[in-house]
Design a protein around this motif. Structure first.
Motif, PDB file in Angstrom:
ATOM      1  N   UNK A  80       0.831  -1.205   0.000  1.00  9.86           N
ATOM      2  CA  UNK A  80       0.000   0.000   0.000  1.00  9.86           C
ATOM      3  C   UNK A  80       0.866   1.256   0.000  1.00  9.86           C
ATOM      4  N   UNK A  81       1.914   1.262   0.813  1.00 11.09           N
ATOM      5  CA  UNK A  81       2.803   2.428   0.877  1.00 11.09           C
ATOM      6  C   UNK A  81       3.559   2.637  -0.429  1.00 11.09           C
ATOM      7  N   UNK A  82       3.980   1.557  -1.041  1.00  7.54           N
ATOM      8  CA  UNK A  82       4.722   1.673  -2.298  1.00  7.54           C
ATOM      9  C   UNK A  82       3.827   2.185  -3.436  1.00  7.54           C
ATOM     10  N   UNK A  83       2.592   1.725  -3.451  1.00  5.51           N
ATOM     11  CA  UNK A  83       1.686   2.123  -4.522  1.00  5.51           C
ATOM     12  C   UNK A  83       1.082   3.505  -4.288  1.00  5.51           C
ATOM     13  N   UNK A  84       0.895   3.848  -3.017  1.00  5.88           N
ATOM     14  CA  UNK A  84       0.226   5.097  -2.671  1.00  5.88           C
ATOM     15  C   UNK A  84       0.818   5.609  -1.357  1.00  5.88           C
ATOM     16  N   UNK A  85       1.955   6.293  -1.423  1.00 11.05           N
ATOM     17  CA  UNK A  85       2.672   6.701  -0.209  1.00 11.05           C
ATOM     18  C   UNK A  85       1.839   7.534   0.768  1.00 11.05           C
ATOM     19  N   UNK A  86       0.826   8.250   0.270  1.00 12.07           N
ATOM     20  CA  UNK A  86       0.001   9.084   1.149  1.00 12.07           C
ATOM     21  C   UNK A  86      -1.231   8.337   1.662  1.00 12.07           C
ATOM     22  N   UNK A  87      -1.284   7.038   1.453  1.00  8.70           N
ATOM     23  CA  UNK A  87      -2.460   6.252   1.836  1.00  8.70           C
ATOM     24  C   UNK A  87      -2.738   6.321   3.336  1.00  8.70           C
ATOM     25  N   UNK A  88      -4.016   6.300   3.678  1.00  3.32           N
ATOM     26  CA  UNK A  88      -4.444   6.178   5.066  1.00  3.32           C
ATOM     27  C   UNK A  88      -4.848   4.740   5.398  1.00  3.32           C
ATOM     28  N   UNK A  89      -4.559   3.815   4.467  1.00  3.80           N
ATOM     29  CA  UNK A  89      -4.945   2.419   4.671  1.00  3.80           C
ATOM     30  C   UNK A  89      -3.743   1.490   4.834  1.00  3.80           C
ATOM     31  N   UNK A  90      -2.575   2.059   5.027  1.00  3.87           N
ATOM     32  CA  UNK A  90      -1.383   1.237   5.254  1.00  3.87           C
ATOM     33  C   UNK A  90      -1.344   0.854   6.734  1.00  3.87           C
ATOM     34  N   UNK A  91      -2.216  -0.078   7.083  1.00  8.31           N
ATOM     35  CA  UNK A  91      -2.366  -0.463   8.492  1.00  8.31           C
ATOM     36  C   UNK A  91      -2.878  -1.884   8.604  1.00  8.31           C
TER      37      UNK A  91
END
Length: 299
Positions: A85-96
């Protein structure tokens, strides 16, 4: 804008020490927060080495034999999802990952469930933010394991994302300092098979003393099955009752330990951290310790 002061620390050892100093023994602190900024090198190269092995067990996808519960069995392989998730979308709020849901809590009664509930990461430039939420946090011993578990998670994340520093914030609804409380490691006594336990009772009583001493450690999960077996094994009128000079006292103390354990378990259904729980826990610990010392008199 940051509302938290991320105090720069050389390693997680300093974070653990700061937390211990912030919470006195016997005091519960609501909405406890500990935050720190650490270098990437501190995360990757400065483990809390005394608890690394046990922290790894807490992360395994299956519960190890020597733990009552663990975390990995709840989140499974969620770190892979988090880093993707972080690699695809660094600003994601779902990297948890979240360990349990409402049903797990509402149907749990007083059975052990994780206190470590949420682990979340996010990137802001070359800074990796990590936020952890716990419903309860024991500071003296369990925090070290939690911090090392967090560090191991972060090492996996840092293999796949670029960051030069980590800003860690650990939130606990309730934090307390109980140095004598076990860390949900299953006592050896409770890991034995029924056959092996009978052999210990009959032939290895010196070993049983040590196992009962371990069993007497303060715990949040009370299991008196083995102590009840001791009460049955030493009961008057049993055809194969051991011929020991102190067998009546062993039977009495085993019965008292079972009673104290059941009373503690009943109180824990009504309270988590309360003076009445502390009092009942001390009675249970003392009862099991007396039983251990009585076995020390046996041949």
């Amino acid at each position: 804008m940051n509302c938290i002061d991320y105090q720069k620390e050389e390693n997680l050892e300093a974070v653990a020490a700061r937390a211990r100093n912030a919470v006195n023994e016997g005091v519960k602190v609501f909405n406890f927060i500990i935050a720190a900024e650490l270098s990437r090198e501190a995360i990757e190269n400065a483990p809390l080495a005394d608890v690394t092995d046990i922290a790894e067990k807490w992360r395994q996808p299956n519960v190890p034999d020597d733990l009552i519960i663990n975390h990995g069995s709840y989140f499974q392989y969620a770190i892979a999802f988090l880093t993707d998730e972080l690699r695809q979308k660094p600003t994601s709020n779902r990297a948890l990952y979240s360990l349990i849901n409402t049903k797990d809590i509402s149907e749990s009664g007083d059975r052990p469930i994780p206190s470590f509930l949420i682990f979340q990461c996010g990137l802001d430039g070359d800074t990796l933010y990590c936020t952890v939420y716990l419903r309860a946090l024991e500071i003296a011993n369990f925090l070290r394991i939690n911090l090392e578990e967090i560090r191991l998670n972060l090492c996996e994340v840092l293999k796949r994302v670029h960051a030069v520093r980590v800003r860690l914030a650990v939130f606990a609804f309730g934090a307390y300092n109980r140095p004598n409380q076990s860390t949900l490691i299953k006592p050896e006594l409770d890991r034995l098979s029924d056959v092996d336990f009978r052999d210990v009772l009959d032939f290895e009583r010196a070993r049983l003393v040590e196992m009962l001493i371990e069993k007497s450690q303060e715990a949040t999960f009370i299991d008196v099955k083995r102590i009840a077996t001791i009460a049955d094994w030493s009961a008057a009128g049993r055809a194969r009752r051991p011929n020991l000079a102190n067998i009546n006292q062993i039977n009495h103390l085993a019965f008292e330990a079972v009673k104290a354990g059941n009373e503690l378990a009943a109180v824990r259904l009504l309270h988590s951290h309360h003076d009445v729980v502390v009092g009942e826990a001390e009675k249970y610990t003392a009862a099991v310790t007396k039983l251990a010392l009585e076995f020390r008199k046996c041949p």
